[in-house]
Design a protein around this motif. Structure first.
Motif, mmCIF file in Angstrom:
data_model
loop_
_atom_site.group_PDB
_atom_site.id
_atom_site.type_symbol
_atom_site.label_atom_id
_atom_site.label_comp_id
_atom_site.label_asym_id
_atom_site.label_seq_id
_atom_site.Cartn_x
_atom_site.Cartn_y
_atom_site.Cartn_z
ATOM 1 N N LEU A 46 0.888 -1.077 0.076
ATOM 2 C CA LEU A 46 0.109 0.111 -0.198
ATOM 3 C C LEU A 46 0.741 1.188 0.052
ATOM 4 O O LEU A 46 0.503 2.241 -0.813
ATOM 5 N N TRP A 47 1.710 1.215 0.938
ATOM 6 C CA TRP A 47 2.730 2.433 1.035
ATOM 7 C C TRP A 47 3.544 2.882 -0.310
ATOM 8 O O TRP A 47 3.810 3.690 -0.577
ATOM 9 N N GLU A 51 -0.895 5.059 -8.481
ATOM 10 C CA GLU A 51 -2.093 5.213 -9.197
ATOM 11 C C GLU A 51 -3.374 4.139 -8.943
ATOM 12 O O GLU A 51 -4.313 4.159 -8.987
ATOM 13 N N TRP A 54 -3.841 3.916 -5.286
ATOM 14 C CA TRP A 54 -4.779 5.210 -4.756
ATOM 15 C C TRP A 54 -5.380 5.917 -5.684
ATOM 16 O O TRP A 54 -5.785 6.972 -5.326
ATOM 17 N N TYR A 57 -8.359 7.985 -4.424
ATOM 18 C CA TYR A 57 -8.398 8.835 -3.242
ATOM 19 C C TYR A 57 -7.925 10.325 -3.785
ATOM 20 O O TYR A 57 -7.137 10.350 -4.936
ATOM 21 N N ARG A 59 -6.055 14.077 -3.573
ATOM 22 C CA ARG A 59 -4.549 14.392 -3.215
ATOM 23 C C ARG A 59 -4.595 15.288 -2.362
ATOM 24 O O ARG A 59 -5.396 16.470 -2.371
ATOM 25 N N TYR A 216 -13.387 13.829 -6.802
ATOM 26 C CA TYR A 216 -12.506 13.949 -5.621
ATOM 27 C C TYR A 216 -12.834 15.030 -4.519
ATOM 28 O O TYR A 216 -12.838 16.172 -5.070
ATOM 29 N N THR A 225 -4.822 12.571 3.100
ATOM 30 C CA THR A 225 -4.046 11.872 2.336
ATOM 31 C C THR A 225 -2.800 12.912 1.870
ATOM 32 O O THR A 225 -2.876 13.972 2.264
ATOM 33 N N ARG A 229 -1.525 10.546 -3.157
ATOM 34 C CA ARG A 229 -2.914 10.180 -2.791
ATOM 35 C C ARG A 229 -3.048 9.031 -1.760
ATOM 36 O O ARG A 229 -4.088 8.524 -1.342
ATOM 37 N N ARG A 230 -1.636 8.854 -1.019
ATOM 38 C CA ARG A 230 -1.795 7.774 -0.158
ATOM 39 C C ARG A 230 -2.557 8.103 1.083
ATOM 40 O O ARG A 230 -2.658 9.193 1.638
ATOM 41 N N ASP A 231 -3.354 7.165 1.691
ATOM 42 C CA ASP A 231 -4.029 7.301 2.864
ATOM 43 C C ASP A 231 -3.152 7.410 4.043
ATOM 44 O O ASP A 231 -2.282 6.272 4.294
#
Length: 446
Positions: A46-47, A51, A54, A57, A59, A216, A225, A229-231
């Motif tokens: 995940l990390w 695209e 994520w 999600y 930005r 978005y 995020t 776009r990472r949570d």
């Protein structure tokens, strides 16, 4: 069992220790939850994902709870697919071809404009690509037609890149032109029911087309995020087990090994003690942080390599001399002479008679030492020398610094990991100072 009860009874006399212990228990539960819900390999995937992971999600979106403290209700991300009950799909025959019409209907009741809009297309065909035309319908009945396009098997349409839309909207951004009330400046959101119509003309009998509309928002999740776009909740969760593991292992390894080395030198004396003392004195003048920076720059940034280097550099610290002074006194105790008289060996005396006497001194120092190692790992990550694979609190701060988070107003990006680091250090410090008073009677009145 009685010893454990007595320990908790002593800790209960210090409110700060109780608070610290509660926070530590919550941090441990937080870490266990992170490992249980997001396995190690999944956290790394995940990390390090792009695209493909994520893509849905927003930005640089703030956490959802920031809406509680703002008079302006910022939008959350809306995702509409053909499986959604709000989306209607019609199929018509146009000559020898088929036309698929998809109606994406949604209610928009936010006070701010969305961040961006993207349509993700998936299609199947043999030779000729499906042809797409799109129309945007506002709550007041206005229609905005967008550019037509042929879609590949995996394609996307970004509203802000549509030149036809830009010419019609003119003095506003794309999102403002799509969601603003007409002829009102500054642009104000027109709330109500919107519709996106997508018409797909299929030229082959077995051809198919599907589309996903992503609107978005500007707030997302509990942690927000980042710029890709990472949570950030992934890093907030996994930062706990990494920080606790690094701090506890480093503090435990350093404390135990320092005590064993000090006990060995005090018991054997002579050349053994001299070598240990000289090595300690040399190590005391070595700059630990620059050495770790050099290791991270020239050799490896793996967290386990850094952990081993930290322990190796911290073993021969000032605690060696403190422990040695105490062991020199214990060495002359009558029970040590009794142990030697019945033939106890050197190893037995060191581990059964010398070291156990110093355990009460070791425990508070071990607990107090944990935050310093947690902050050391975070400091290396902030300097860009943290493990590039793992999502840690320090790495989040480093990313925020590199992207100018504070300058751009993304305060959550820095405050969340910083607050977690502060709480972790405060909890262990409060518990450690109380344990020092409990195990050292001379400090009880301080």
């Amino acid at each position: 069992m009685n010893t454990l009860k007595n320990a908790f009874r002593d800790i209960a006399q210090y409110p700060s220790a109780v608070v610290g212990l509660v926070i530590i228990v919550l941090l441990v539960a937080f870490a266990i939850y992170a490992v249980a819900t997001i396995p190690y390999n999944e956290a790394i995937r995940l990390w390090r994902g792009g695209e493909s992971v994520w893509g849905d999600y927003p930005r640089n979106a703030a956490p959802v709870w920031t809406n509680w403290f703002s008079a302006v209700k910022k939008p959350e991300t809306l995702i509409l697919t053909t499986d959604d009950e709000r989306v209607k799909k019609e199929i018509q025959t146009v000559g020898s071809n088929q036309e698929v019409i998809m109606h994406y209907v949604f209610d928009y009741q936010y006070d701010d404009f969305p961040q961006e809009l993207i349509i993700f297309f998936t299609s199947t065909y043999d030779v000729k690509q499906p042809h797409i035309s799109m129309k945007w319908i506002t709550p007041d009945g206005r229609e905005l037609r967008m550019s037509q396009m042929s879609v590949r098997r995996s394609d996307q349409y970004r509203f802000e890149l549509d030149e036809r839309l830009k010419r019609r909207i003119k003095d506003m951004t794309i999102t403002q032109g799509l969601f603003a009330q007409p002829d009102i400046l500054p642009p104000t959101v027109l709330k109500g029911q919107y519709e996106l119509q997508i018409s797909a003309l299929l030229f082959e009998p077995n051809a198919e087309v599907d589309a996903k509309l992503v609107i978005y928002g500007k707030v997302h999740g509990l942690a927000g995020t980042d710029h890709i776009r990472r949570d950030l909740m992934v890093a907030m969760l996994w930062g706990a087990p990494i920080a606790l593991a690094f701090g506890i292992l480093a503090a435990l390894g350093t404390s135990v090994l320092s005590m064993i080395i000090a006990a060995t030198g005090a018991w054997f004396g002579g050349a053994v003690d001299e070598i240990i003392q000289r090595v300690t004195e040399v190590n005391l003048v070595l700059p630990v942080l620059p050495i770790l920076i050099m290791i991270g720059t020239l050799y490896s940034r793996s967290i386990w390599i850094i952990l081993g280097a930290v322990v190796a550099l911290s073993i021969f610290s000032s605690s060696i001399k403190t422990f040695r002074a105490i062991f020199m006194q214990i060495k002359e105790a009558p029970y040590i002479e009794a142990a030697r008289s019945y033939g106890a060996g050197n190893v037995r005396i060191i581990f059964n008679y010398l070291i156990p006497r110093l355990i009460p001194v070791l425990i508070p120092g071990f607990v107090i030492g944990i935050p310093s190692y947690v902050f050391l790992e975070a400091s290396l990550a902030v300097l860009g020398l943290g493990d590039p694979v793992l999502p840690t609190w320090g790495k989040v701060i480093n990313d925020a610094q590199a992207q100018g988070a504070l300058f751009n107003g993304y305060y959550y990006w820095v405050l969340e990991p910083a607050v977690l680091l502060m709480i972790t250090g405060l909890a262990f410090s409060m518990l450690g100072f109380a344990l020092d008073r409990i195990f050292n009677p001379r400090l009880r009145g301080v």
